[in-house]
Enzyme design. Structure first.
Site, PDB file in Angstrom:
ATOM      1  N   TRP A 116     -68.294 111.562 -10.176  1.00  0.00           N
ATOM      2  CA  TRP A 116     -69.581 112.183  -9.842  1.00  0.00           C
ATOM      3  C   TRP A 116     -69.838 113.125 -11.014  1.00  0.00           C
ATOM      4  O   TRP A 116     -69.183 114.178 -11.136  1.00  0.00           O
ATOM      5  CB  TRP A 116     -69.463 112.952  -8.529  1.00  0.00           C
ATOM      6  CG  TRP A 116     -70.742 113.519  -8.001  1.00  0.00           C
ATOM      7  CD1 TRP A 116     -71.667 112.878  -7.229  1.00  0.00           C
ATOM      8  CD2 TRP A 116     -71.235 114.849  -8.172  1.00  0.00           C
ATOM      9  NE1 TRP A 116     -72.706 113.731  -6.918  1.00  0.00           N
ATOM     10  CE2 TRP A 116     -72.465 114.943  -7.481  1.00  0.00           C
ATOM     11  CE3 TRP A 116     -70.766 115.983  -8.840  1.00  0.00           C
ATOM     12  CZ2 TRP A 116     -73.223 116.121  -7.436  1.00  0.00           C
ATOM     13  CZ3 TRP A 116     -71.521 117.145  -8.800  1.00  0.00           C
ATOM     14  CH2 TRP A 116     -72.737 117.205  -8.104  1.00  0.00           C
ATOM     15  N   ASN A 171     -60.731 115.967 -11.458  1.00  0.00           N
ATOM     16  CA  ASN A 171     -61.826 116.377 -10.580  1.00  0.00           C
ATOM     17  C   ASN A 171     -61.933 117.892 -10.731  1.00  0.00           C
ATOM     18  O   ASN A 171     -60.938 118.594 -10.589  1.00  0.00           O
ATOM     19  CB  ASN A 171     -61.486 116.002  -9.128  1.00  0.00           C
ATOM     20  CG  ASN A 171     -62.465 116.594  -8.136  1.00  0.00           C
ATOM     21  OD1 ASN A 171     -63.624 116.848  -8.474  1.00  0.00           O
ATOM     22  ND2 ASN A 171     -62.015 116.832  -6.922  1.00  0.00           N
ATOM     23  N   GLY A 172     -63.132 118.385 -11.036  1.00  0.00           N
ATOM     24  CA  GLY A 172     -63.313 119.833 -11.194  1.00  0.00           C
ATOM     25  C   GLY A 172     -64.091 120.124 -12.453  1.00  0.00           C
ATOM     26  O   GLY A 172     -64.728 119.227 -13.029  1.00  0.00           O
ATOM     27  N   LYS A 209     -81.145 115.480   7.064  1.00  0.00           N
ATOM     28  CA  LYS A 209     -80.724 114.080   7.240  1.00  0.00           C
ATOM     29  C   LYS A 209     -81.756 113.160   6.613  1.00  0.00           C
ATOM     30  O   LYS A 209     -81.420 112.238   5.881  1.00  0.00           O
ATOM     31  CB  LYS A 209     -80.583 113.700   8.724  1.00  0.00           C
ATOM     32  CG  LYS A 209     -79.469 114.328   9.525  1.00  0.00           C
ATOM     33  CD  LYS A 209     -78.092 113.893   9.151  1.00  0.00           C
ATOM     34  CE  LYS A 209     -77.567 114.660   7.995  1.00  0.00           C
ATOM     35  NZ  LYS A 209     -76.594 115.638   8.083  1.00  0.00           N
ATOM     36  N   HIS A 218     -98.289 130.682   8.766  1.00  0.00           N
ATOM     37  CA  HIS A 218     -98.216 131.720   7.735  1.00  0.00           C
ATOM     38  C   HIS A 218     -98.211 131.121   6.336  1.00  0.00           C
ATOM     39  O   HIS A 218     -97.658 131.731   5.420  1.00  0.00           O
ATOM     40  CB  HIS A 218     -96.992 132.602   7.979  1.00  0.00           C
ATOM     41  CG  HIS A 218     -97.053 133.331   9.282  1.00  0.00           C
ATOM     42  ND1 HIS A 218     -97.816 134.461   9.479  1.00  0.00           N
ATOM     43  CD2 HIS A 218     -96.486 133.049  10.493  1.00  0.00           C
ATOM     44  CE1 HIS A 218     -97.707 134.866  10.745  1.00  0.00           C
ATOM     45  NE2 HIS A 218     -96.902 134.012  11.375  1.00  0.00           N
ATOM     46  N   LYS A 230     -69.485 113.425  -0.906  1.00  0.00           N
ATOM     47  CA  LYS A 230     -69.060 113.920   0.411  1.00  0.00           C
ATOM     48  C   LYS A 230     -68.450 115.319   0.329  1.00  0.00           C
ATOM     49  O   LYS A 230     -68.793 116.182   1.119  1.00  0.00           O
ATOM     50  CB  LYS A 230     -68.055 112.944   1.008  1.00  0.00           C
ATOM     51  CG  LYS A 230     -67.634 113.275   2.430  1.00  0.00           C
ATOM     52  CD  LYS A 230     -68.603 112.726   3.427  1.00  0.00           C
ATOM     53  CE  LYS A 230     -68.250 113.036   4.851  1.00  0.00           C
ATOM     54  NZ  LYS A 230     -69.474 113.212   5.659  1.00  0.00           N
TER      55      LYS A 230
END
Ligand code: AGP
Length: 603
Positions: free
Chosen positions: A74, A100-101, A480, A499, A598
């Site tokens: 990702w 990862n990171g 969602k 408003h 996720k």
């Protein structure tokens, strides 16, 4: 965010590396790759695309090796390209890493390595790690020392796995603020971002902590302290989930399967021993300040909790979105921070808890994933037992968390005298009836909701309105819709509409209104006035209602009336289905919507 898998085995590992990384795809899915020992060199196969796409081009499943690591990405640093996909190799291809990171000081490290003659082939922060280890090895001639020294030079967060031609039987792994675990199998051992990396092979895991590193080979593993090098005794945690639960089981998508699993998720939340709820209630009672914490869906869960604590227990328990918590944190030794997290790995939530702990606050959490970072870092944890939630879009886990907050609010109300014994029994009965009511809704209304979703799939802008406890339901339902359909949906309190946002209303903007049962009195009446305001401006109003006699709506979904405590959960489930079917009508990637992951383990 990204997913890491690794296997060291007496047997060929191709299929297990493929399965591992495939099961982790919900953590990231823009590119993927593997690195494995092939005789005396490291071979890397990687590309952009999903695990299946890369497998069909690069053949992961049938690779021949006994030691390898894999990654599904990702993107954070660098575009989605083959070059930026992991694994990354050092200059001599002696070392391969997956990560990862985010390495905060990677520019400084890269400049130093460039001066020493290293050449970089990607735009990622990760690649510096491979070169750093290689440089360390050139300096000291020892893989483990080079590994430890490289870790010591890194600033930021990481879960890492590394293989080397100089230690061809071993996988080195470590974590700092990003999850990594070891799977202990028979004639094979594993590393993974979470259990899904090896769920079909073993339930026995060892959870790495910050400041530790692991060395995994086909017949052994060890965990050592990064600071002292001392070997640490680590307990084996047995994962209660089995691989069957994390399969689709005949459903076209995990999202639909998980929506259907909600009755069981609610039952599981209701089956959690009262002692556990009471223990958190004791801490709440003793605290002078309590805050609820979550982000994204879990912020909306926390917000719903705020309404429940106010209405059932007359307690002021503000919900704070964990990405903003550090700017608002006034906690001290008399505070309790109660976090909600499905994955137990969300960076924003974990960092907020750490922040509050440093100020002396007590911490508690409702978490789904056993052994996750948040579950381990808090003083008190309630494991919600919802089973694996694979779809990136949270449904059953969120509903179960709401039920647990309702139980806690009821308990606080009982203690504070705002929930009488009669009301307590009524609410208990209402909660016990909820799984059956959800079953009925899903079985009887899915067809209607599907038809509505397909009819309205052309609508680009939705307004989701709710008041009181239906306001967090509207927010969560809008999230969602956004995340799975890529359509704009804005959740808002009904009273807020006039408003400003009312000026948007025309025949192109569709409004979904979460109408409480008429028995809710003023709450119902005020919600209906928001409906009138939209109708008066020519807006299309879709009502999720409990009273079939109301006919002001352009379209209605009539839900079966139930107790006021559990009524809001029925339109929530209906809204999940509406989002799901709209996404299928638009042919979206339901379980892995674009740009999402996720577990969001970066800041
Ligand atoms: C939920 O549908 C979202 N994908 C997201 O908002 C999620 O709830 C959020 O990232 C928090 O995750 P957690 O529950 O794992 O901490």
């Amino acid at each position: 965010m990204c997913g890491i898998a690794g296997v060291a085995s007496f047997h060929p590992i191709g299929d297990r590396l493929y399965d591992g990384v495939h099961h982790l795809e919900y953590r990231g899915y823009d590119s993927c790759g593997v690195a494995f020992l092939n005789h005396n060199h490291i071979e890397v196969r990687k590309d952009v695309g999903t695990v299946d796409e890369v497998d069909s081009k690069e053949t992961i499943r049938h690779l021949v090796s006994n030691v390898g690591i894999a990654h599904t990405r990702w993107a954070t640093h660098g575009k989605v390209t083959k070059e930026n996909a992991h694994p990354h190799l050092s200059c001599r291809a002696d070392f391969a890493v997956v990560h990862n990171g985010i390495i905060a000081n990677y520019r400084v490290l890269r400049d130093e390595l460039l001066k020493k003659g290293h050449r970089f082939t990607s735009e990622t922060d990760t690649e510096v790690i491979a070169h750093l280890i290689e440089q360390g090895f050139l300096d000291c001639g020892d893989v483990e020392r080079a590994w430890v020294n490289a870790l010591a030079a890194l600033d930021g967060s990481y879960a890492l796995a590394m293989i080397s031609i100089h230690e061809p039987q071993r996988i080195f792994c470590a974590r700092h603020e990003s999850p990594l675990i070891i799977g202990v199998g028979s004639e094979s051992n594993y590393v993974g971002s979470d259990f899904n990396a090896f769920i079909e092979q073993t339930k026995n895991t060892v959870i790495l902590e910050d400041g530790e590193y692991g060395i995994v080979s086909k017949d052994s593993f060890s965990v050592k302290s990064l600071r002292s090098g001392e070997v640490l005794e680590k307990a084996i945690t047995v994962v209660p989930w089995d691989s069957e639960l994390s399969r689709k089981g005949g459903y076209p998508h995990y999202m639909l399967k998980e929506i259907h699993e909600q009755p069981q998720a609610v039952r599981n939340a209701l089956a959690i021993a009262s002692e556990q709820i009471n223990a958190v209630a004791d801490t709440m009672e003793a605290a002078q300040r309590v805050r609820l914490l979550g982000v994204g869906t879990t912020y909306y869960v926390a917000l719903l909790g705020q309404y429940l604590f106010a209405t059932l227990a007359e307690m002021d328990v503000p919900a704070v979105s964990s990405d903003e918590f550090r700017y608002l944190d006034c906690s001290d030794a008399h505070s309790l921070i109660l976090a909600v997290s499905q994955s137990g790995e969300t960076y924003d939530t974990a960092m907020s808890l750490r922040h509050a702990k440093e100020r002396g606050a007590k911490t508690a959490a409702i978490v789904n994933v056993v052994g996750s970072s948040i579950a381990r870092m808090v003083d008190q944890v309630v494991l919600q037992g919802s089973g694996p939630e694979v779809c990136v879009v949270s449904t059953k886990a969120a509903l179960a968390q709401m039920i647990l907050l309702a139980r806690l609010a009821l308990e606080m109300g009982r203690r504070r005298g705002t929930v009488s014994p009669t009301k307590w029994s009524e609410c208990e009965a209402a909660l016990a009836a909820l799984p059956g009511e959800i079953e009925t809704l899903v079985n009887e209304k899915s067809g209607l909701i599907r038809a509505a979703a397909y009819r309205h799939a052309h609508v680009h802008n939705w307004l989701f309105l709710g008041r009181g406890v239906y306001y967090p339901i509207a927010l969560e339902s809008a999230l969602k819709m956004k995340e799975v359909t890529y359509l704009h949906a804005e959740g808002m309190p009904g009273g807020f509409l006039k408003h400003g946002t009312l000026s948007l209303v025309d025949d192109q903007l569709y409004t979904l209104v979460f109408v409480p049962p008429p028995a809710a009195g003023e709450l119902h009446a005020l919600t209906m006035s928001s409906v009138e305001e939209v109708k008066a401006r020519g807006g299309f109003v879709f009502g999720f209602i409990f009273d079939g006699h109301e006919d002001i709506f352009d379209e209605r979904l009539v839900l079966t009336p139930t107790h006021e405590l559990t009524a809001p959960f029925l339109p929530l489930v209906a809204a999940q289905l509406l989002a799901y079917f709209t996404a299928t009508a638009l042919k979206r990637n339901v379980d892995k919507p674009r740009s999402l992951a996720k577990s969001v383990t970066v800041a």
